[in-house]
Design an enzyme around this catalytic site. Sequence first.
Site, mmCIF file in Angstrom:
data_model
loop_
_atom_site.group_PDB
_atom_site.id
_atom_site.type_symbol
_atom_site.label_atom_id
_atom_site.label_comp_id
_atom_site.label_asym_id
_atom_site.label_seq_id
_atom_site.Cartn_x
_atom_site.Cartn_y
_atom_site.Cartn_z
ATOM 1 N N TRP A 1 -3.507 5.542 -6.509
ATOM 2 C CA TRP A 1 -4.058 4.887 -7.701
ATOM 3 C C TRP A 1 -5.469 5.371 -8.028
ATOM 4 O O TRP A 1 -6.122 4.801 -8.880
ATOM 5 C CB TRP A 1 -4.070 3.369 -7.506
ATOM 6 N N ASP A 2 -5.959 6.398 -7.345
ATOM 7 C CA ASP A 2 -7.350 6.827 -7.481
ATOM 8 C C ASP A 2 -8.302 5.693 -7.093
ATOM 9 O O ASP A 2 -9.351 5.518 -7.689
ATOM 10 C CB ASP A 2 -7.639 7.315 -8.907
ATOM 11 N N TYR A 3 -7.918 4.935 -6.078
ATOM 12 C CA TYR A 3 -8.754 3.861 -5.553
ATOM 13 C C TYR A 3 -9.599 4.363 -4.377
ATOM 14 O O TYR A 3 -9.836 3.626 -3.409
ATOM 15 C CB TYR A 3 -7.898 2.669 -5.118
#
Length: 652
Positions: free
Chosen positions: A336-338
Site C-alpha cells: 500500500w506504499d505504507y
Amino acid sequence: MPIRFPSLAPALAVACFSLTGCGAGDVPPVQREALPPVLAERHADWRHYGGDEGGARFVSHAQITPDNVATLQPAWTYHTGDLAPETFPDAFNSPALQVTPILARNTLYLCSPRNRVIALDPVTGEERWHYDADPALVGLYSVTCRGVAFHESPAAPSGQACAARILAGTLDGRLLALDADSGQPCRDFGESGEIDLTADLGDVRPAEYALTSAPTVVGDRVVVGAHVADLRRGGVPSGVVRAFDVHSGKQVWDWEALPPEQRVEGSYLPGTPNAWAPFSADSERGLVFIPTGNPAGDYYGGERNGRDTFGSSVVALDALTGERRWSYQTVHHDIWDYDVPSQPVLIDYPGPEGPVPALVQATKMGFLFVLNRETGEPLLPIEERPAPRGGPAPEALSPTQPWPVLPDPLHPTELTEDDMFGFLWFDRQACIKQFRSLNYAGLYTPISTEPTLVYPGFMGGSNWGSVSWDPQRKLLLANTSRVPAVIELIPRDVVEAPGFSERVELQLDTPYAVKRRPMLSPLGAPCTRPPWGVLTAIDMTTGRKAWEVPLGGTRDLAPFPLWLNLGVPNSGGSLVTASGLTFIAAATDSYLRAFATDTGEELWKARLPAGGHATPMSYTGEDGAQYVVIAASGNRMLGSRMGDAIVAFRLP
C-alpha cells in the site's frame, strides 16, 4: 509521476458554508512537570535535524510564551535562489525547500533543494558561506534536501581545517564533508571531500538514488540511507544503510534489509527496502534507529522472495558494528506504499513504575507504535488483527496486520458511505457513486486490477514531518492529512498494447503498472468530510487524545472570501517549546501558527512568503533573543504558493 491536488476554488466558489470541526473546546490544562537540568541542557541547542539526536523537536528556550507570542514579528528573511526556472531545466517537479536548519558554533547550517549547503548568521540571516554541490537533476521527481549534520572534534588543535565539519547528501547519491567555518571540502574525507555512494550498487540509472534526508552522526560515525525511486523497476539499487568514518570517509559497516541467509558478502541485492526518512540515535546506548520503506514492486507483493522481511519496519542497529539489535514491522508484506515515512522519536515513556526509554514511530496509517528503545518490545498494547484477502497475489499477503490499541489512532481507521462529502448535493452523490464502485474492505484492502480505495492514501496519515514531544506535559504532537486515494493495477499486456495512452507508473519487472490518484469530487475537493488535515495532541500518560483541531484553511487554494478553516492536506512537522507553545506551518495556506500546547487554542499566525512545508526550529541568538525559523518554498503537488525563503521570527 507526481500526484497533484487541484485548486479547491471551483468547489468553494459554489458553496460557502459553516462546519463544526473537532475544535479545542474546553480542554482542562495539562499537568506540567519541571524540566530536569539534564533535559534542559539537551534541548538548549539545535545541533541535530530533529533538535536532539532523538528527534523530540522540543526546545527549553522559553522567552516566547503564550502571553507574548501575539507580538512575534519577522526578524530576517534569506532567499536561497533555487526557485529560478533555469535552476531546474530537466526536473519535472519543482524544488521543495523542506529543510530544518541546525545551529552549531553560532551558525545556522542548511541545504537548499539543489544541494547548495549554506551557512547563515543566526541573528541577521546574512550568508557566511555557501557550497554548491551541483547535482545531476535529470528525471527527478523529489527535488529536496531536508537537512545536514554536524560533527566536531574536541581534541583538534584550534583553527585546524575541518575540526568541525558539515555532512550533507546530494540528489545524485554523494556524501559530502565540508569545513564548518569556510564551506570548503574536507580533503581527507573520501575522494577530495566526497564519497560516491552509487559506486558499489551496480546498475544505477539517473534519478534512481538520492539523499534527501540529513545524515545521522553517532560518535565518529556518519550513517546514511537513501531515497530509491519508487514505481520504476524491480532492479532499482539496493536500499542498503551504511556507516562511514566521519574523518576519513572509510566505510565501517553496512546493513541491508534482508534475512541474514540472503545477504551476499561484498554485494548488494537490487530492490531491497530503502531508508529514505531521517534516522534517530541514542549515543548513550550506542544505537541508531532506521525507518525502512517497502521493497521494489511497491504495489505488487508477488515474487519478493523475502525482500520484505524488514520492509516497513523500524530497526535498531548497533552504531559501532551495524549489527541488528531488534526490529519491529509496522506493516506485513506492504503493498500500500505504507513505508515508514518519518524519524523515530525517542522519549522517556511515563510508565507506572517510572520513566522507560522508549521510541515512538508514527506511520502513514495514522498509527503510533510505542516500543521499548532497548528491546523493541511494545510498551502499549498492539494486536495482530485479521486483514482482508484477495488481489492478484493473495499468497503474498499477510493474514493479519499489527494494530496498536493505544495510543488512539491519529487517522480514521475506516471509511463508510456516510463519510462521503460534497459541497452540493450532486457533488456528494458523485462521491457516493464513486465509493460504491470501488474495491474496498477497510484498512489493508488488497490492491487489485479493479480501482481500489486506499484510506489513508499514499500521503498518509502521518508523513515525513514526524511528531514532536513535550517532556514536561507528556504530550505528543502530530499533524496528519486525511485524503483517500484510488489505486489500480494495470496488466502489463494492456500497458504494452498499441494505442494505450493512459498515464501510469510502469513498475517494471512486475506483471502490473500502477495508476493512482486522490479520491476527489467533481468540484475538486476530497470526497471525505473535512477536516482534511488536523493537529492532534496525545496524552502519553493515558494514550488518549488530549485535543484535536483542524490545521490550515483554504487560503491560496480559493479566492477571497472563500477562506475557510476546514483543515487542509499538510506536509511538514511541528516544534514544541518549554513555555507551552507548538509552532507549525505545514498546511497549504502559507501561515506559520502557534498553538497552546495544553489546549490546542490557536494563539498567533503569521503569513509566510510561500507554503511552509518544513519543520520549524528555535534557538537563542547572541543578542539574547529567541528566534523561530521556518523554511517556506511551497509545494506544487499540494497547490501551495511557491518560494525559496528561510524566515526568522522574534519578539520586538
